[in-house]
Design an enzyme around this catalytic site. Structure first.
Site, PDB file in Angstrom:
ATOM      1  N   ASP A  47       0.840  -1.204   0.000  1.00  0.00           N
ATOM      2  CA  ASP A  47       0.000   0.000   0.000  1.00  0.00           C
ATOM      3  C   ASP A  47       0.879   1.260   0.000  1.00  0.00           C
ATOM      4  O   ASP A  47       0.375   2.375  -0.124  1.00  0.00           O
ATOM      5  CB  ASP A  47      -1.026   0.000   1.136  1.00  0.00           C
ATOM      6  CG  ASP A  47      -0.400   0.073   2.520  1.00  0.00           C
ATOM      7  OD1 ASP A  47       0.834  -0.047   2.640  1.00  0.00           O
ATOM      8  OD2 ASP A  47      -1.160   0.254   3.494  1.00  0.00           O
ATOM      9  N   SER A  48       2.201   1.067   0.085  1.00  0.00           N
ATOM     10  CA  SER A  48       3.134   2.179  -0.128  1.00  0.00           C
ATOM     11  C   SER A  48       2.923   2.798  -1.516  1.00  0.00           C
ATOM     12  O   SER A  48       3.358   3.914  -1.765  1.00  0.00           O
ATOM     13  CB  SER A  48       4.585   1.708   0.012  1.00  0.00           C
ATOM     14  OG  SER A  48       4.836   0.589  -0.808  1.00  0.00           O
ATOM     15  N   ASP A  86      -1.138  -6.185  -0.649  1.00  0.00           N
ATOM     16  CA  ASP A  86      -1.330  -5.572   0.658  1.00  0.00           C
ATOM     17  C   ASP A  86      -2.805  -5.241   0.874  1.00  0.00           C
ATOM     18  O   ASP A  86      -3.488  -4.798  -0.052  1.00  0.00           O
ATOM     19  CB  ASP A  86      -0.539  -4.255   0.688  1.00  0.00           C
ATOM     20  CG  ASP A  86       0.223  -4.067   1.978  1.00  0.00           C
ATOM     21  OD1 ASP A  86       0.054  -4.870   2.913  1.00  0.00           O
ATOM     22  OD2 ASP A  86       1.009  -3.105   2.043  1.00  0.00           O
ATOM     23  N   LYS A 116      -1.170  -9.431   2.658  1.00  0.00           N
ATOM     24  CA  LYS A 116      -0.433  -8.967   3.838  1.00  0.00           C
ATOM     25  C   LYS A 116      -1.299  -7.960   4.573  1.00  0.00           C
ATOM     26  O   LYS A 116      -2.006  -7.177   3.943  1.00  0.00           O
ATOM     27  CB  LYS A 116       0.892  -8.307   3.433  1.00  0.00           C
ATOM     28  CG  LYS A 116       1.663  -7.758   4.630  1.00  0.00           C
ATOM     29  CD  LYS A 116       3.022  -7.213   4.241  1.00  0.00           C
ATOM     30  CE  LYS A 116       3.011  -5.807   3.706  1.00  0.00           C
ATOM     31  NZ  LYS A 116       2.430  -4.780   4.621  1.00  0.00           N
ATOM     32  N   GLU A 118      -1.445  -5.437   8.419  1.00  0.00           N
ATOM     33  CA  GLU A 118      -0.717  -4.898   9.565  1.00  0.00           C
ATOM     34  C   GLU A 118      -1.464  -5.201  10.869  1.00  0.00           C
ATOM     35  O   GLU A 118      -2.679  -5.130  10.915  1.00  0.00           O
ATOM     36  CB  GLU A 118      -0.557  -3.377   9.401  1.00  0.00           C
ATOM     37  CG  GLU A 118       0.234  -2.997   8.162  1.00  0.00           C
ATOM     38  CD  GLU A 118       0.359  -1.478   7.975  1.00  0.00           C
ATOM     39  OE1 GLU A 118      -0.043  -0.713   8.885  1.00  0.00           O
ATOM     40  OE2 GLU A 118       0.850  -1.067   6.909  1.00  0.00           O
ATOM     41  N   GLU A 185       8.993  -4.302  10.662  1.00  0.00           N
ATOM     42  CA  GLU A 185       9.404  -3.006  10.106  1.00  0.00           C
ATOM     43  C   GLU A 185       9.806  -2.037  11.221  1.00  0.00           C
ATOM     44  O   GLU A 185       9.105  -1.894  12.234  1.00  0.00           O
ATOM     45  CB  GLU A 185       8.249  -2.385   9.288  1.00  0.00           C
ATOM     46  CG  GLU A 185       8.611  -0.998   8.755  1.00  0.00           C
ATOM     47  CD  GLU A 185       7.694  -0.479   7.656  1.00  0.00           C
ATOM     48  OE1 GLU A 185       6.791  -1.204   7.210  1.00  0.00           O
ATOM     49  OE2 GLU A 185       7.913   0.672   7.227  1.00  0.00           O
TER      50      GLU A 185
HETATM   51  O1  KIV Z   1       3.489  -1.156   1.637  1.00  0.00           O
HETATM   52  C1  KIV Z   1       4.642  -1.623   1.600  1.00  0.00           C
HETATM   53  O2  KIV Z   1       5.408  -1.384   0.652  1.00  0.00           O
HETATM   54  C2  KIV Z   1       5.052  -2.455   2.711  1.00  0.00           C
HETATM   55  C3  KIV Z   1       6.472  -2.948   2.735  1.00  0.00           C
HETATM   56  C4  KIV Z   1       7.442  -1.853   2.839  1.00  0.00           C
HETATM   57  C5  KIV Z   1       6.681  -3.999   3.761  1.00  0.00           C
HETATM   58  O3  KIV Z   1       4.280  -2.725   3.558  1.00  0.00           O
END
Ligand code: KIV
Length: 268
Positions: A47-48, A86, A116, A118, A185
């Site tokens: 989600d970055s 994500d 993934k 959090e 992280e």
């Molecule tokens: O969103 C992302 O890119 C991440 C990674 C940096 C682990 O969660």
């Protein structure tokens, strides 16, 4: 050379064999094709992408539809790596039902192979529900960007006894809930090492030192494509932004000077 697509059991085999796992984000067709050609084992549509390719201030505004859009583009390029999408803010925090539904969309409509999310103990029930639907889950604890407002900014976590103990409890809860791996992280290297020693699933670090089972970086950070100052944990393996700016400046000059297009770029 023909390469066989990496599956989740292959990732777990790397862990069992003590081989460190490489993971990188990718957000679109060309970045995924480059990461895949290089042989990255896990590709993450993080989600970055909200910040890196869409220019948001943080990851909070990212929607499940945006992740789906980028996941489809990545999936069209990947032939080798194991692909994880994500789960963005509010696509799983509202409960197990929403979480299973949204995780399912990332596999069904996006083509991802795992998700993934959090969180630690607070997300254990959600992780259990998603894995019960046979959707593999990677956990993510420590500096979790979706908790930016609780943390008061992107701050290293687990620096005191109380918060490091809490992160160890979170890591064990995520493993217990059925996650197949865990991103650590922004935590001290010593704590990452301790968590890694306690778990029986791979830990993937970002800003967590080297005593983990693998590393993840953001595509644009690794290649030096971002125009801003990088955090301490980032290693830039190339400086492609400078290369791109100077190539484009050369193009502008050649257009103005009438040098481009040349004879060889002109149809006869
Ligand atoms: O969103 C992302 O890119 C991440 C990674 C940096 C682990 O969660």
């Amino acid at each position: 050379m023909e390469r066989k697509k990496i599956t989740l059991p292959n990732i777990l085999k790397l862990y069992d064999a003590g081989e460190r796992i490489s993971m990188l984000t990718a957000y679109d067709f060309p970045s995924a094709a480059i990461a895949d050609a290089a042989g990255i084992e896990i590709i993450l549509i993080g989600d970055s992408l909200g910040m890196v390719v869409n220019g948001y201030k943080n990851t909070m505004p990212v929607t499940i539809d945006e992740i789906l859009y980028h996941t489809r583009a990545v999936m069209r390029a990947v032939e080798y790596g194991f692909v994880i999408a994500d789960m963005p803010f509010l696509s799983y925090q509202t409960g197990a039902h929403d979480a299973v539904y949204n995780a399912g969309r990332l596999l069904k409509e996006g083509g991802a192979e795992a998700v993934k999310l959090e969180g630690g103990r607070n997300m254990a029930e959600v992780i259990k529900a998603i894995t019960r639907a046979d959707i593999p889950v990677m956990g993510h604890i420590g500096l979790t960007p979706q908790s930016i407002h609780r943390m008061g900014g992107y701050k290293i976590q687990g620096r005191d006894v109380k918060s490091s103990a809490a992160l160890i409890t979170d890591a064990l809860a995520v493993e217990d809930a059925g996650a197949f791996a865990l991103v650590l992280e922004g935590i001290p290297g010593g704590l990452a090492k301790e968590i890694t020693a306690k778990l029986h699933i791979p830990t993937i670090g970002i800003g967590a030192g080297k005593e983990v089972n693998g590393q993840v970086l953001v595509f644009h950070d690794l290649l030096g494509l971002s125009g801003h100052k990088q955090p301490t944990f980032v290693k830039q393996y190339a400086h492609l932004r400078e290369t791109a700016v100077s190539a484009i400046q050369q193009y502008i000059k050649e257009v103005k000077d009438g040098v481009f297009p040349g004879e060889e770029h002109t149809y006869k």
